[in-house]
Structures are given as structure tokens and as C-alpha cells.
Design a protein around this motif. Structure first.
Motif, PDB file in Angstrom:
ATOM      1  N   LEU A   1      41.791  54.398  24.911  1.00  0.00           N
ATOM      2  CA  LEU A   1      42.685  53.128  25.192  1.00  0.00           C
ATOM      3  C   LEU A   1      41.817  52.094  24.641  1.00  0.00           C
ATOM      4  N   PHE A   2      42.199  51.245  23.873  1.00  0.00           N
ATOM      5  CA  PHE A   2      41.523  49.991  23.104  1.00  0.00           C
ATOM      6  C   PHE A   2      41.137  49.009  24.352  1.00  0.00           C
ATOM      7  N   ASP A   3      42.216  48.823  25.151  1.00  0.00           N
ATOM      8  CA  ASP A   3      42.002  47.551  26.047  1.00  0.00           C
ATOM      9  C   ASP A   3      41.835  47.762  27.527  1.00  0.00           C
ATOM     10  N   ILE A   4      41.508  48.970  27.984  1.00  0.00           N
ATOM     11  CA  ILE A   4      41.175  49.060  29.323  1.00  0.00           C
ATOM     12  C   ILE A   4      39.545  49.475  29.370  1.00  0.00           C
ATOM     13  N   VAL A   5      38.851  48.581  30.032  1.00  0.00           N
ATOM     14  CA  VAL A   5      37.472  48.393  29.991  1.00  0.00           C
ATOM     15  C   VAL A   5      37.124  48.341  31.527  1.00  0.00           C
ATOM     16  N   THR A   6      36.291  49.289  32.040  1.00  0.00           N
ATOM     17  CA  THR A   6      35.676  49.275  33.441  1.00  0.00           C
ATOM     18  C   THR A   6      34.784  48.369  33.535  1.00  0.00           C
ATOM     19  N   ASP A   7      34.806  47.587  34.519  1.00  0.00           N
ATOM     20  CA  ASP A   7      33.946  46.440  35.338  1.00  0.00           C
ATOM     21  C   ASP A   7      32.671  47.299  35.438  1.00  0.00           C
ATOM     22  N   GLY A   8      31.490  47.196  35.028  1.00  0.00           N
ATOM     23  CA  GLY A   8      30.379  47.943  35.263  1.00  0.00           C
ATOM     24  C   GLY A   8      29.718  47.778  36.704  1.00  0.00           C
ATOM     25  N   ARG A   9      30.155  46.585  37.408  1.00  0.00           N
ATOM     26  CA  ARG A   9      29.866  46.390  39.038  1.00  0.00           C
ATOM     27  C   ARG A   9      30.560  47.486  39.837  1.00  0.00           C
ATOM     28  N   SER A  10      29.972  47.559  40.997  1.00  0.00           N
ATOM     29  CA  SER A  10      30.415  48.463  42.325  1.00  0.00           C
ATOM     30  C   SER A  10      31.297  47.543  42.745  1.00  0.00           C
ATOM     31  N   ALA A  11      32.476  47.713  43.219  1.00  0.00           N
ATOM     32  CA  ALA A  11      33.436  47.179  44.264  1.00  0.00           C
ATOM     33  C   ALA A  11      32.852  46.733  45.432  1.00  0.00           C
ATOM     34  N   LEU A  12      31.599  47.336  45.802  1.00  0.00           N
ATOM     35  CA  LEU A  12      31.095  47.131  47.075  1.00  0.00           C
ATOM     36  C   LEU A  12      29.999  45.934  47.023  1.00  0.00           C
ATOM     37  N   GLU A  13      29.351  45.598  45.888  1.00  0.00           N
ATOM     38  CA  GLU A  13      28.414  44.572  45.745  1.00  0.00           C
ATOM     39  C   GLU A  13      28.672  43.110  45.482  1.00  0.00           C
ATOM     40  N   VAL A  14      30.132  42.947  45.040  1.00  0.00           N
ATOM     41  CA  VAL A  14      30.711  41.834  44.902  1.00  0.00           C
ATOM     42  C   VAL A  14      31.335  41.243  45.801  1.00  0.00           C
ATOM     43  N   SER A  15      31.528  39.791  45.990  1.00  0.00           N
ATOM     44  CA  SER A  15      32.149  39.072  47.035  1.00  0.00           C
ATOM     45  C   SER A  15      33.436  39.448  47.131  1.00  0.00           C
TER      46      SER A  15
ATOM     47  N   LEU B   1      38.744  40.791  44.766  1.00  0.00           N
ATOM     48  CA  LEU B   1      40.320  40.474  44.606  1.00  0.00           C
ATOM     49  C   LEU B   1      40.643  39.752  43.200  1.00  0.00           C
ATOM     50  N   ASP B   2      39.582  39.062  42.734  1.00  0.00           N
ATOM     51  CA  ASP B   2      40.212  38.410  41.377  1.00  0.00           C
ATOM     52  C   ASP B   2      40.294  39.751  40.411  1.00  0.00           C
ATOM     53  N   VAL B   3      39.332  40.601  40.400  1.00  0.00           N
ATOM     54  CA  VAL B   3      39.170  41.708  39.461  1.00  0.00           C
ATOM     55  C   VAL B   3      40.625  42.522  39.804  1.00  0.00           C
ATOM     56  N   PHE B   4      40.587  42.945  40.968  1.00  0.00           N
ATOM     57  CA  PHE B   4      41.870  43.557  41.365  1.00  0.00           C
ATOM     58  C   PHE B   4      43.302  43.162  40.828  1.00  0.00           C
ATOM     59  N   GLU B   5      43.411  41.820  41.118  1.00  0.00           N
ATOM     60  CA  GLU B   5      44.624  41.012  40.589  1.00  0.00           C
ATOM     61  C   GLU B   5      44.963  40.964  39.279  1.00  0.00           C
ATOM     62  N   SER B   6      43.635  40.626  38.511  1.00  0.00           N
ATOM     63  CA  SER B   6      43.627  40.510  37.125  1.00  0.00           C
ATOM     64  C   SER B   6      44.197  41.943  36.625  1.00  0.00           C
ATOM     65  N   ALA B   7      43.748  43.047  36.973  1.00  0.00           N
ATOM     66  CA  ALA B   7      43.974  44.230  36.471  1.00  0.00           C
ATOM     67  C   ALA B   7      45.562  44.668  36.890  1.00  0.00           C
ATOM     68  N   TRP B   8      46.091  44.221  38.077  1.00  0.00           N
ATOM     69  CA  TRP B   8      47.375  44.435  38.565  1.00  0.00           C
ATOM     70  C   TRP B   8      48.313  43.801  37.885  1.00  0.00           C
TER      71      TRP B   8
ATOM     72  N   GLY C   1      49.011  45.120  34.139  1.00  0.00           N
ATOM     73  CA  GLY C   1      50.021  46.448  34.585  1.00  0.00           C
ATOM     74  C   GLY C   1      49.740  47.752  33.725  1.00  0.00           C
ATOM     75  N   GLY C   2      50.668  48.629  33.753  1.00  0.00           N
ATOM     76  CA  GLY C   2      49.837  50.025  33.095  1.00  0.00           C
ATOM     77  C   GLY C   2      48.720  50.673  33.912  1.00  0.00           C
ATOM     78  N   PHE C   3      47.821  51.195  33.122  1.00  0.00           N
ATOM     79  CA  PHE C   3      46.648  51.864  33.754  1.00  0.00           C
ATOM     80  C   PHE C   3      45.592  51.021  34.200  1.00  0.00           C
ATOM     81  N   HIS C   4      45.807  49.581  33.861  1.00  0.00           N
ATOM     82  CA  HIS C   4      44.577  48.899  34.189  1.00  0.00           C
ATOM     83  C   HIS C   4      44.053  48.725  35.535  1.00  0.00           C
TER      84      HIS C   4
END
Length: 535
Positions: free
Chosen positions: A246-260, A265-272, A275-278
Motif C-alpha cells: 500500500l503506497f500511503d500507509i507508513v508505520t511510525d518508527g517510534r514506540s507507542a510507549l516512548e512518546v508523550s 493521541l495525535d498519531v492515533f487521531e490522524s490515522a483514525w 480511515g481504511g487500514f491506517h
């Protein structure tokens, strides 16, 4: 028997994306090749999946061929096209490539046996048609054999009883009827959304809540398509270099546990919102490998979902406080108004873990608590995924054992392409290749090109046989087990692990990481197809 057998260089089984791409490319290389399809038209799963609401869950232009001649003048009407538009697309592909002149429809392959004396497969179809072919290329896909659970009394139901994958081609009217749907996987979600609009009453029998994600459907027109197509060459280049096709779904290279908390929540909300499989594949790198990170994703999903459900008791059934399984370890279905359906007065949700189904009667479904009277019963019970499309064929190798017998204790392949004891059989989009974790058209092209190059190499070098070695297959199968152990996938009773079909060996059936997989394939080819015995 119907006369002398047809003689081919290669026989392809299945007219979905992989089969059609293989046919086109092998014809370009000058092979005498034919494609046999059990259905009456092109499309593979998009011929059989014609139930109300059936649509693709990878958006366009991910879900189409990358050849410019096939996208330049074609325009979609939706970001996530429905089954009927996919059928029109396949007809358009045929107009451009002239595929059907080498396709034999209504041609169900029954058996195939390898003749070691001449290095050919002897194939027979249900209508008696026979073929001798050097190479056999099954492109049956991972979801071509419907799974129907053993429900007491199922044959006794008096009204229409249909599996979503065998929906009547002329439709089934659910308007004003009492409809029951058993299963809440992808097809269940889609048909429930549609039945909820028109059924006099809809009863949904749920075993496990579906952690479905918002589709964010959009209508498309020629103007919007024209603007998009300026980016198509670059998007298709990125698609081929991605890990999920998929050309447009790119994983954030950070851990969900290391960010504030705010950044997470910003990363989660943006992906949400995309839509789709983001939200499945486009957030943090450790969502599928770390339970704590996974739990944070589930909490976000749960709160977003519960906000759409009016009744707290219903919300507990659809989006419980504790995850029914780690998020993403079962394929998240894409939905449009699924959760709102359960706010309607004409919809009942039955939790079959708390209220098991005892039997199907002529007039409905009886649980241990009551009888739910129905006019129509829909089985959205999924598939014998990964292997079922292949093992339902009587394919026998050098030893005389069938593929079903060979895999009875577990799948063993090399690269998900070759199988020891089954020479000259190269399968596409099958078990132990990326398949369910890779966009279908992407896999059709990238994996398909490997097979075309391999057959060309064999022909150019005077080779008549290629067979995966037992050692290579054992090593690849161990590699698959090692991959599974690095993830949370074994913690779910999913079809990814073969766990949805009673008695099926439990193992990871689909490779994770398209680029790593392709690197293994390239290494084999560059080393004269190492891992395979040639002669």
C-alpha cells in the motif's frame, strides 16, 4: 473423457488478480498458457462475493493493476469500490488485454497428478476436459473455500440459507423480512449494515466483537481522478517498495510507549481520520509486538467506538472494557455505519458465547435461551483461509499423496511458492507468502513477476522440472514460526493462524513484511533458484 487432452506449457487456475496477471505476462513471454475458472466470468472472489454491501477494503489506486494502459482511461466512482464496480473493472481489463480468449469458464478443476516420466501434470476438470501441462499455477486465493460450521439442523431451515461467499447471482431480497446473520467478520459487517436498513427485524449472532475501523468512504468523479492520476506513477512505485503493498500507509518508527500522551493521541487521531487500514498499520511500530502498546491502541479504538453506541449494555458487547484479543491480530474489518445499526429498535444482538446456538430449526435459530424466528438465514462464517482453496482440489505429487494429506499436520512450502513432492507447481497468493498481509494487486504483480521469470529461466536453460527441496521448506516453515513468535498474532483465534476451522493445524499462514519476503525470493533467483531442485 472428452477426446485427447489439451497440451499446454502452463495452466493457471483462477481468474482473480493473480491469475489474470500471470496469464498476461506468460503470454508476453511466448508461453502456450491457458486459464481455467470455475465461475462464469472474471474476477475471482469478486464474482462470488456479490452480497449486499460487498466491497473492497484496500482503497484505489492501491486496489488495481499498476500498468498505465489499465488506469489511464479508467475511472472509479468510489474510493472503496463495491463488487459490481470491480466486475466492470475486470471487464475493462479484458477489453484492453484480450484475456478471455485464453480463459475457459465454468471449468472447475477436480484433479491433477504429476507424471514423473514426462515431467507434466495430468489435469481433469469436472466436465471431463483434460489437460497435459508442464507447469501448474494455482491462483485460488486465500478465501475461495467457504467455511460452514457444523450447526445441528442447518439443512432443516425452511427459508433461504446462504453463505455470503455463495450469494445468489440474481440477488436475495431481504426487504421486510426477518433476517438472521451468523458471524461478524468482514462479510458479516457489510451485510449487517445493508440488512439493517431494510429488514423488518435483524438478529445478529456474534461470537467475537469485530474491532472494525471506519472506512471513510468517498465518492470519486473524473475530475478528482484526473488530479489523482498525476501522482499514479510515483504512488505505484511506492506501493511496490512498501511492506504491505500500500503506497500511503507508513508505520511510525517510534514506540507507542516512548512518546508523550499528547503525541501518541495525535498519531492515533490522524490515522483514525484517514480511515481504511491506517489505524491498523499506520501508527506505531510496536502495536503488533508489545502488549502494552497494543493495549493503548485498543483503548483508543474502544472509546471512539463506544461513543457511537447508545445503550451501555450493547456497548459492552460490541466494544468491551477488556480487549477480546490484541487489537489487529484479527483482520480489522472496515465499516461505514456498522455500530449505529445496533442503536436501531429492529436489531437484536445475540452473544453466542453467553447464549450458545443449540440448533437450527425450520423456522429459525434456537439458543439455550429462546428461539429466534427468521425468514432468511445468512452464514457470514468466513473461509477455510489460506489452504482451503488448494486442498479442496485433488492434487497429487510424486508420492501419490494429495496436497490435503501432505498438509494434514501443517503447511510446508518454500517461499510460499513451491511444495516438496509437487514438482512444477508454483502457487500464487497462497500460504506462507505475504497474501493476507499484502494488497492483492501488488502481490499479483511482484510475486507474479518472480514466477514468470522463473519459468522463462527454466525454458531458456532446457530445464523441465523445478521442485522445492524438503530442507528449504523446513527452513522456511521454521522462519514462519519464528516470525509468529515475534508478534501477538498467536494470541488470537484467527484465520491468520488457521484457528477458525476445527482441527486445522495452528500456524501462521501468511508472511509478514513484503520487502523481506521479496528479498528472500530475489536471493533464490540470483543463486540459480536455490532452495529448489532443477533438472
Amino acid at each position: 473423457m472428452n477426446g485427447a487432452p489439451e497440451v499446454l506449457d502452463a495452466l493457471i487456475i483462477g481468474a482473480g488478480f493473480s491469475g489474470l496477471y500471470q496469464l498476461h505476462r506468460l503470454r508476453e513471454r511466448g508461453f502456450n498458457v491457458r486459464l481455467f475458472e470455475a465461475a462464469a466470468d472474471l474476477g475471482g472472489i469478486w464474482y462470488w462475493n456479490c452480497y449486499p454491501g460487498a466491497r473492497v477494503d484496500s482503497h484505489v489506486p492501491n486496489y488495481e493493476f499498476s500498468m498505465e494502459e489499465l488506469w489511464r482511461d479508467w475511472n472509479w466512482t468510489e474510493r472503496f469500490p463495491a463488487w459490481d464496480e470491480l466486475r466492470r473493472y475486470f471487464r475493462y481489463v479484458d477489453e484492453k488485454l484480450g484475456l478471455t480468449r485464453d480463459v475457459r469458464f465454468n471449468s472447475r478443476v477436480l484433479s491433477a497428478r504429476f507424471d514423473a516420466d514426462v515431467d507434466e501434470w495430468q489435469v481433469e476438470c469436472a466436465d471431463g476436459h483434460r489437460v497435459r501441462t508442464r507447469f501448474l499455477i494455482p491462483c485460488t486465493g486465500f478465501a475461495s473455500k467457504a467455511y460452514i460450521p457444523e450447526l445441528p439442523g442447518l439443512d432443516a431451515f425452511a427459508g433461504p440459507c446462504v453463505h455470503t461467499a455463495r450469494w445468489p447471482q440474481d440477488g436475495l431480497d431481504m426487504a421486510g423480512r426477518r433476517v438472521g446473520v451468523i458471524g461478524t467478520g468482514a462479510s458479516g459487517v457489510q451485510v449487517i449494515q445493508e440488512a439493517g436498513k431494510i429488514a423488518s427485524h435483524l438478529t445478529v449472532f456474534q461470537r467475537t466483537p469485530n474491532l472494525a475501523l471506519p472506512m471513510r468512504q468517498q465518492m470519486l468523479d473524473e475530475t478528482s481522478q484526473r488530479a489523482m492520476k498525476a501522482n499514479y506513477p510515483e504512488w505505484f512505485r511506492k506501493r511496490a517498495l512498501s511492506n504491505g503493498g500500500l503506497f500511503d500507509i507508513v508505520t511510525d518508527g517510534r514506540s507507542a510507549l516512548e512518546v508523550s500522551t499528547g503525541d501518541r493521541l495525535d498519531v492515533f487521531e490522524s490515522a483514525w481520520q484517514k480511515g481504511g487500514f491506517h489505524f491498523w498499520g499506520g501508527t506505531f511500530i510496536d502495536i503488533l509486538v508489545d502488549q502494552r502498546a497494543n493495549g493503548l491502541a485498543y483503548e483508543f479504538w474502544r472509546e471512539k467506538t463506544r461513543a457511537r453506541i447508545d445503550d451501555p449494555v450493547m456497548a459492552d458487547k460490541l466494544a468491551p472494557a477488556d480487549a477480546p484479543h490484541p487489537f489487529g491480530t484479527k483482520r480489522p474489518s472496515l465499516e461505514q455505519w456498522y455500530f449505529e445499526v445496533f442503536n436501531q429498535d429492529n436489531v437484536t444482538l445475540v452473544d453466542v458465547r453467553a447464549e450458545p446456538i443449540e440448533e437450527i430449526t425450520p423456522i429459525g435459530v434456537r439458543t439455550e435461551s429462546r428461539l429466534y424466528e427468521l425468514d432468511i438465514l445468512v452464514l457470514a462464517t468466513g473461509f477455510d483461509a489460506g489452504t482451503g482453496g488448494l486442498t479442496q482440489l485433488d492434487i497429487r505429487g510424486l508420492s501419490g499423496h494429495s496436497l490435503k494429506e501432505t498438509w494434514s499436520t501443517g503447511v510446508q512450502t518454500y517461499l510460499g511458492l513451491g511444495i516438496p513432492d509437487f514438482p512444477n507447481l508454483l502457487m500464487l497468493y497462497g500460504p506462507q507468502s505475504p497474501t493476507a498481509f499484502c494488497n492483492g494487486p501488488t502481490c499479483a504483480e511482484l510475486q507474479g513477476d518472480w514466477v514468470v521469470d522463473c519459468l522463462s529461466y527454466l525454458r531458456d536453460n532446457g530445464r523441465t522440472r523445478i521442485e522445492a527441496t524438503p530442507e528449504a521448506a523446513a527452513s522456511w516453515t521454521q522462519h514462519m514460526a519464528d516470525l509468529a513468535a515475534l508478534t501477538l498474532l498467536p494470541l488470537a483465534e484467527s484465520w491468520y493462524m488457521g484457528a477458525n476451522v476445527p482441527g486445522k493445524p495452528r500456524q501462521l499462514l501468511h508472511h509478514l513484511g513484503l520487502q523481506e519476503y521479496l528479498a528472500f525470493c530475489s536471493q533464490s533467483a540470483e543463486n540459480g533458484y536455490s532452495g529448489f531442485a532443477l533438472r
